[in-house]
Write a protein that holds these residues in place. Structure first.
Motif, PDB file in Angstrom:
ATOM      1  N   TRP A  94       1.716  -4.337  -0.312  1.00  0.00           N
ATOM      2  CA  TRP A  94       1.086  -4.532   1.001  1.00  0.00           C
ATOM      3  C   TRP A  94       2.145  -4.573   2.102  1.00  0.00           C
ATOM      4  N   GLN A  95       3.237  -5.267   1.832  1.00  0.00           N
ATOM      5  CA  GLN A  95       4.318  -5.352   2.812  1.00  0.00           C
ATOM      6  C   GLN A  95       5.019  -4.004   2.995  1.00  0.00           C
ATOM      7  N   GLN A  96       5.143  -3.230   1.907  1.00  0.00           N
ATOM      8  CA  GLN A  96       5.731  -1.891   2.018  1.00  0.00           C
ATOM      9  C   GLN A  96       4.858  -0.994   2.907  1.00  0.00           C
ATOM     10  N   LEU A  97       3.550  -1.091   2.732  1.00  0.00           N
ATOM     11  CA  LEU A  97       2.635  -0.331   3.582  1.00  0.00           C
ATOM     12  C   LEU A  97       2.806  -0.733   5.045  1.00  0.00           C
ATOM     13  N   ALA A  98       2.944  -2.024   5.280  1.00  0.00           N
ATOM     14  CA  ALA A  98       3.117  -2.513   6.655  1.00  0.00           C
ATOM     15  C   ALA A  98       4.453  -2.046   7.221  1.00  0.00           C
ATOM     16  N   ASP A  99       5.507  -2.060   6.409  1.00  0.00           N
ATOM     17  CA  ASP A  99       6.827  -1.620   6.866  1.00  0.00           C
ATOM     18  C   ASP A  99       6.822  -0.147   7.267  1.00  0.00           C
ATOM     19  N   LYS A 100       5.991   0.629   6.609  1.00  0.00           N
ATOM     20  CA  LYS A 100       5.905   2.052   6.923  1.00  0.00           C
ATOM     21  C   LYS A 100       4.927   2.327   8.071  1.00  0.00           C
ATOM     22  N   GLY A 101       4.350   1.268   8.634  1.00  0.00           N
ATOM     23  CA  GLY A 101       3.445   1.423   9.771  1.00  0.00           C
ATOM     24  C   GLY A 101       2.057   1.890   9.385  1.00  0.00           C
ATOM     25  N   LEU A 102       1.681   1.701   8.132  1.00  0.00           N
ATOM     26  CA  LEU A 102       0.383   2.168   7.661  1.00  0.00           C
ATOM     27  C   LEU A 102      -0.702   1.094   7.755  1.00  0.00           C
ATOM     28  N   LEU A 103      -0.319  -0.102   8.181  1.00  0.00           N
ATOM     29  CA  LEU A 103      -1.269  -1.212   8.333  1.00  0.00           C
ATOM     30  C   LEU A 103      -1.183  -1.764   9.745  1.00  0.00           C
ATOM     31  N   ARG A 104      -2.293  -2.270  10.225  1.00  0.00           N
ATOM     32  CA  ARG A 104      -2.278  -2.967  11.507  1.00  0.00           C
ATOM     33  C   ARG A 104      -1.977  -4.446  11.316  1.00  0.00           C
ATOM     34  N   VAL A 135      -6.400  -2.872  -8.044  1.00  0.00           N
ATOM     35  CA  VAL A 135      -5.860  -3.109  -6.703  1.00  0.00           C
ATOM     36  C   VAL A 135      -4.437  -2.570  -6.596  1.00  0.00           C
ATOM     37  N   ILE A 136      -3.622  -2.851  -7.605  1.00  0.00           N
ATOM     38  CA  ILE A 136      -2.230  -2.386  -7.586  1.00  0.00           C
ATOM     39  C   ILE A 136      -2.177  -0.862  -7.548  1.00  0.00           C
ATOM     40  N   GLU A 137      -2.984  -0.227  -8.367  1.00  0.00           N
ATOM     41  CA  GLU A 137      -2.995   1.237  -8.386  1.00  0.00           C
ATOM     42  C   GLU A 137      -3.498   1.812  -7.065  1.00  0.00           C
ATOM     43  N   ALA A 138      -4.504   1.181  -6.477  1.00  0.00           N
ATOM     44  CA  ALA A 138      -5.007   1.646  -5.187  1.00  0.00           C
ATOM     45  C   ALA A 138      -3.928   1.538  -4.116  1.00  0.00           C
ATOM     46  N   LEU A 139      -3.175   0.451  -4.126  1.00  0.00           N
ATOM     47  CA  LEU A 139      -2.093   0.285  -3.157  1.00  0.00           C
ATOM     48  C   LEU A 139      -0.969   1.301  -3.400  1.00  0.00           C
ATOM     49  N   LYS A 140      -0.637   1.541  -4.676  1.00  0.00           N
ATOM     50  CA  LYS A 140       0.398   2.529  -4.992  1.00  0.00           C
ATOM     51  C   LYS A 140      -0.024   3.919  -4.524  1.00  0.00           C
ATOM     52  N   GLN A 141      -1.285   4.276  -4.789  1.00  0.00           N
ATOM     53  CA  GLN A 141      -1.783   5.594  -4.379  1.00  0.00           C
ATOM     54  C   GLN A 141      -1.759   5.725  -2.864  1.00  0.00           C
ATOM     55  N   TRP A 142      -2.148   4.680  -2.178  1.00  0.00           N
ATOM     56  CA  TRP A 142      -2.125   4.694  -0.713  1.00  0.00           C
ATOM     57  C   TRP A 142      -0.709   4.938  -0.230  1.00  0.00           C
ATOM     58  N   LEU A 143       0.228   4.237  -0.824  1.00  0.00           N
ATOM     59  CA  LEU A 143       1.634   4.354  -0.425  1.00  0.00           C
ATOM     60  C   LEU A 143       2.175   5.754  -0.726  1.00  0.00           C
ATOM     61  N   THR A 144       1.925   6.279  -1.923  1.00  0.00           N
ATOM     62  CA  THR A 144       2.462   7.617  -2.262  1.00  0.00           C
ATOM     63  C   THR A 144       1.737   8.715  -1.490  1.00  0.00           C
ATOM     64  N   ARG A 145       0.453   8.558  -1.241  1.00  0.00           N
ATOM     65  CA  ARG A 145      -0.304   9.554  -0.476  1.00  0.00           C
ATOM     66  C   ARG A 145       0.264   9.662   0.925  1.00  0.00           C
ATOM     67  N   ARG A 146       0.577   8.545   1.554  1.00  0.00           N
ATOM     68  CA  ARG A 146       1.103   8.543   2.909  1.00  0.00           C
ATOM     69  C   ARG A 146       2.553   9.014   2.951  1.00  0.00           C
ATOM     70  N   GLU A 147       3.308   8.746   1.877  1.00  0.00           N
ATOM     71  CA  GLU A 147       4.699   9.202   1.836  1.00  0.00           C
ATOM     72  C   GLU A 147       4.768  10.713   1.679  1.00  0.00           C
ATOM     73  N   ALA A 148       3.753  11.301   0.988  1.00  0.00           N
ATOM     74  CA  ALA A 148       3.741  12.744   0.757  1.00  0.00           C
ATOM     75  C   ALA A 148       3.442  13.515   2.034  1.00  0.00           C
ATOM     76  N   LEU A 149       2.792  12.886   3.000  1.00  0.00           N
ATOM     77  CA  LEU A 149       2.441  13.586   4.248  1.00  0.00           C
ATOM     78  C   LEU A 149       3.597  13.798   5.154  1.00  0.00           C
TER      79      LEU A 149
END
Length: 149
Positions: A94-104, A135-149
């Motif tokens: 969750w914090q990694q997603l926030a660090d990448k600006g993917l969370l408000r 939940v962990i897999e959903a967060l990982k997929q979210w993170l890798t999906r956004r990194e691939a863009l």
């Protein structure tokens, strides 16, 4: 004689009521034992509330009232148990997603909302192993999906 006994009971009742108020306020403020004893020493120069006189109890209750006025509400500062391994992983992702600006909102409250949307479970400690993995897999997929863009 009966009047004196009634007065003693009233004084003991008031003492017990004051001590109960002190200990309830201690819990509401989220003070651990060390903090409580330190504040008690600083305000009244005693180590235990059982040593307080009636005036000391009133002085300490007044101090606690001031502290309560400055402390956030109990709901705003929930006491949390230590996170388990899977819960730490969720929080880290969750914090990694926030660090990448993917969370408000990077707060635990926002993570809990995500967990609820994903699993229909309100609290991390109520998740079973399969739900934690989901939940962990959903967060990982979210993170890798956004990194691939």
């Amino acid at each position: 004689m009966a009047t004196r006994t009634a007065q003693k009971l009233d004084v003991d009742g008031a003492r017990r009521a004051d001590l109960a108020k002190i200990h309830i306020a201690k819990k509401e403020l989220g003070w651990d034992e060390g903090t409580y004893r330190h504040v008690l020493w600083e305000v009244c120069a005693v180590r235990s509330s059982s040593e307080l006189t009636a005036a000391g109890r009133q002085k300490f209750l007044a101090h606690i009232a001031k502290c309560k006025g400055h402390a956030p509400a109990r709901e705003a500062r929930p006491v949390r148990k230590a996170l388990t391994g899977p819960q730490k992983k969720m929080w880290s992702l969750w914090q990694q997603l926030a660090d990448k600006g993917l969370l408000r909102d990077r707060s635990m409250k926002a993570l809990l909302a995500f967990v609820h949307r994903t699993t229909q479970v309100d609290r991390l400690e109520w998740l079973n192993g399969a739900q934690e993995a989901l939940v962990i897999e959903a967060l990982k997929q979210w993170l890798t999906r956004r990194e691939a863009l």
